[in-house]
Design a protein around this motif. Sequence first.
Motif, PDB file in Angstrom:
ATOM      1  N   VAL A   1      21.056 -25.174 -35.858  1.00  0.00           N
ATOM      2  CA  VAL A   1      20.407 -26.644 -35.720  1.00  0.00           C
ATOM      3  C   VAL A   1      19.931 -26.577 -34.254  1.00  0.00           C
ATOM      4  O   VAL A   1      20.454 -26.499 -33.238  1.00  0.00           O
ATOM      5  N   GLU A   2      18.478 -26.483 -34.255  1.00  0.00           N
ATOM      6  CA  GLU A   2      17.618 -26.477 -32.903  1.00  0.00           C
ATOM      7  C   GLU A   2      16.202 -27.172 -33.351  1.00  0.00           C
ATOM      8  O   GLU A   2      15.607 -26.865 -34.401  1.00  0.00           O
ATOM      9  N   ASP A   3      15.859 -27.879 -32.403  1.00  0.00           N
ATOM     10  CA  ASP A   3      14.306 -28.600 -32.792  1.00  0.00           C
ATOM     11  C   ASP A   3      13.263 -27.843 -32.099  1.00  0.00           C
ATOM     12  O   ASP A   3      12.021 -28.192 -32.312  1.00  0.00           O
ATOM     13  N   GLU A   4      13.421 -26.821 -31.608  1.00  0.00           N
ATOM     14  CA  GLU A   4      12.159 -25.865 -31.003  1.00  0.00           C
ATOM     15  C   GLU A   4      11.949 -24.632 -31.942  1.00  0.00           C
ATOM     16  O   GLU A   4      12.834 -23.491 -31.952  1.00  0.00           O
ATOM     17  N   PRO A   5      10.836 -24.498 -32.794  1.00  0.00           N
ATOM     18  CA  PRO A   5      10.643 -23.418 -33.703  1.00  0.00           C
ATOM     19  C   PRO A   5      10.598 -22.082 -33.220  1.00  0.00           C
ATOM     20  O   PRO A   5      11.164 -21.102 -33.555  1.00  0.00           O
ATOM     21  N   LEU A   6      10.150 -21.957 -31.868  1.00  0.00           N
ATOM     22  CA  LEU A   6      10.056 -20.715 -31.194  1.00  0.00           C
ATOM     23  C   LEU A   6      11.251 -20.207 -31.152  1.00  0.00           C
ATOM     24  O   LEU A   6      11.756 -18.830 -31.057  1.00  0.00           O
ATOM     25  N   ILE A   7      12.498 -21.175 -30.526  1.00  0.00           N
ATOM     26  CA  ILE A   7      13.773 -20.665 -30.157  1.00  0.00           C
ATOM     27  C   ILE A   7      14.488 -20.431 -31.375  1.00  0.00           C
ATOM     28  O   ILE A   7      15.141 -19.554 -31.403  1.00  0.00           O
ATOM     29  N   VAL A   8      14.143 -21.136 -32.644  1.00  0.00           N
ATOM     30  CA  VAL A   8      14.877 -20.866 -33.745  1.00  0.00           C
ATOM     31  C   VAL A   8      14.631 -19.434 -34.126  1.00  0.00           C
ATOM     32  O   VAL A   8      15.563 -18.736 -34.518  1.00  0.00           O
ATOM     33  N   SER A   9      13.387 -18.967 -33.918  1.00  0.00           N
ATOM     34  CA  SER A   9      12.868 -17.600 -34.326  1.00  0.00           C
ATOM     35  C   SER A   9      13.593 -16.599 -33.412  1.00  0.00           C
ATOM     36  O   SER A   9      14.051 -15.482 -33.983  1.00  0.00           O
ATOM     37  N   THR A  10      13.721 -17.053 -32.120  1.00  0.00           N
ATOM     38  CA  THR A  10      14.219 -15.989 -31.495  1.00  0.00           C
ATOM     39  C   THR A  10      15.925 -15.786 -31.604  1.00  0.00           C
ATOM     40  O   THR A  10      16.341 -14.584 -31.390  1.00  0.00           O
ATOM     41  N   ILE A  11      16.345 -16.807 -31.897  1.00  0.00           N
ATOM     42  CA  ILE A  11      17.792 -16.806 -32.128  1.00  0.00           C
ATOM     43  C   ILE A  11      18.051 -16.058 -33.745  1.00  0.00           C
ATOM     44  O   ILE A  11      19.044 -15.254 -33.886  1.00  0.00           O
ATOM     45  N   GLU A  12      17.123 -16.132 -34.586  1.00  0.00           N
ATOM     46  CA  GLU A  12      17.319 -15.740 -35.813  1.00  0.00           C
ATOM     47  C   GLU A  12      17.222 -14.016 -35.832  1.00  0.00           C
ATOM     48  O   GLU A  12      17.858 -13.319 -36.086  1.00  0.00           O
ATOM     49  N   VAL A  13      16.079 -13.542 -34.886  1.00  0.00           N
ATOM     50  CA  VAL A  13      16.019 -12.256 -34.624  1.00  0.00           C
ATOM     51  C   VAL A  13      17.036 -11.774 -34.001  1.00  0.00           C
ATOM     52  O   VAL A  13      17.674 -10.456 -34.506  1.00  0.00           O
ATOM     53  N   ALA A  14      17.612 -12.399 -32.989  1.00  0.00           N
ATOM     54  CA  ALA A  14      18.585 -11.795 -32.189  1.00  0.00           C
ATOM     55  C   ALA A  14      19.879 -11.792 -33.162  1.00  0.00           C
ATOM     56  O   ALA A  14      20.419 -10.752 -33.095  1.00  0.00           O
ATOM     57  N   LEU A  15      20.103 -12.698 -33.966  1.00  0.00           N
ATOM     58  CA  LEU A  15      21.231 -12.659 -34.878  1.00  0.00           C
ATOM     59  C   LEU A  15      21.310 -11.433 -35.789  1.00  0.00           C
ATOM     60  O   LEU A  15      22.275 -10.691 -36.030  1.00  0.00           O
ATOM     61  N   ARG A  16      20.208 -11.350 -36.378  1.00  0.00           N
ATOM     62  CA  ARG A  16      20.023 -10.286 -37.354  1.00  0.00           C
ATOM     63  C   ARG A  16      20.175  -8.860 -36.826  1.00  0.00           C
ATOM     64  O   ARG A  16      20.465  -7.803 -37.296  1.00  0.00           O
ATOM     65  N   LYS A  17      19.679  -8.549 -35.605  1.00  0.00           N
ATOM     66  CA  LYS A  17      19.725  -7.383 -34.819  1.00  0.00           C
ATOM     67  C   LYS A  17      21.188  -7.046 -34.397  1.00  0.00           C
ATOM     68  O   LYS A  17      21.563  -6.031 -34.112  1.00  0.00           O
ATOM     69  N   GLN A  18      22.068  -7.930 -34.155  1.00  0.00           N
ATOM     70  CA  GLN A  18      23.396  -7.780 -34.047  1.00  0.00           C
ATOM     71  C   GLN A  18      24.289  -7.769 -35.318  1.00  0.00           C
ATOM     72  O   GLN A  18      25.446  -7.970 -35.172  1.00  0.00           O
ATOM     73  N   GLY A  19      23.662  -7.894 -36.502  1.00  0.00           N
ATOM     74  CA  GLY A  19      24.301  -7.694 -37.419  1.00  0.00           C
ATOM     75  C   GLY A  19      24.904  -8.955 -38.061  1.00  0.00           C
ATOM     76  O   GLY A  19      25.629  -8.810 -39.170  1.00  0.00           O
ATOM     77  N   PHE A  20      24.241 -10.235 -37.881  1.00  0.00           N
ATOM     78  CA  PHE A  20      24.795 -11.463 -38.363  1.00  0.00           C
ATOM     79  C   PHE A  20      23.533 -11.724 -39.664  1.00  0.00           C
ATOM     80  O   PHE A  20      22.397 -11.266 -39.388  1.00  0.00           O
ATOM     81  N   CYS A  21      23.785 -12.906 -40.364  1.00  0.00           N
ATOM     82  CA  CYS A  21      22.999 -13.394 -41.318  1.00  0.00           C
ATOM     83  C   CYS A  21      22.394 -14.649 -40.926  1.00  0.00           C
ATOM     84  O   CYS A  21      23.267 -15.784 -40.746  1.00  0.00           O
ATOM     85  N   ALA A  22      21.335 -14.995 -40.540  1.00  0.00           N
ATOM     86  CA  ALA A  22      20.656 -16.368 -40.309  1.00  0.00           C
ATOM     87  C   ALA A  22      20.324 -16.867 -41.569  1.00  0.00           C
ATOM     88  O   ALA A  22      19.436 -16.502 -42.210  1.00  0.00           O
ATOM     89  N   ILE A  23      20.942 -17.849 -42.227  1.00  0.00           N
ATOM     90  CA  ILE A  23      20.775 -18.499 -43.514  1.00  0.00           C
ATOM     91  C   ILE A  23      20.013 -19.728 -43.745  1.00  0.00           C
ATOM     92  O   ILE A  23      19.747 -20.080 -44.518  1.00  0.00           O
TER      93      ILE A  23
END
Length: 230
Positions: free
Chosen positions: A9-31
């Motif tokens: 839950v984040e209102d900045e699209p660029l930050i959302v993308s950054t978090i999604e990439v970081a989560l996936r690289k660390q083995g989590f699923c951004a759904i």
Amino acid sequence: MKSLNIFIVEDEPLIVSTIEVALRKQGFCAIGDAEDFTTALRDIELLKPDLILIDIQLNGEKDGVDLATELDKKNLPYMFLSSQTDPNTIERVKYVNPLGYIVKPFTETSLRTNIELAWHKYSESKQHFIVIKHEGRLHRINQNSISYLKAFDNYCYIITNTKTYLVPHTLKHISEQLKGDNFIKAHRSYVVNLNHILSVDKNTITLKNDSIPVSASQKSLVVSKLKTYK
């Protein structure tokens, strides 16, 4: 640790993308993600994530603390991921129950570490135990360690990772004591823990250290539960 399904839950699209990439690289699923209170509540209800990451500053009148208040009512686990550390915000955060507070900017390592530690603590708090009498002694058993139950006349075997207990109660009686949705009847004489299933074939369920029968009437339900169980 299992691969957590995480909603952002984040209102900045660029930050959302950054978090999604970081989560996936660390083995989590951004759904999924949302930028406001209303959309977040709706999508969380639909997607049923394991964990929610919430920024405090959101689009709209209601912010992340307001969302946290609603999630507390539903007993859903969440963490704050925010750059806001001002005294007023921190004072409001004291009245909700996040698993943690990750301060932006974050590193991928700190994100993973904070999530893993918070989830471990949360999982420990959700563990359930049953107390049984076996061979004249009382035993407190973590139900997560139970692989399956097996009926034996009016008795029941409780098979764990390391030991087998025979208790003077029916399969029905013992299974009704178990909490959560990870136990399912596989056969009229067996109840199995979904977390311990390795595979299912025509008429057998294979577990780590054993195998048990699965009846034709229950097989489709077991398979269906396995596909959707987190």
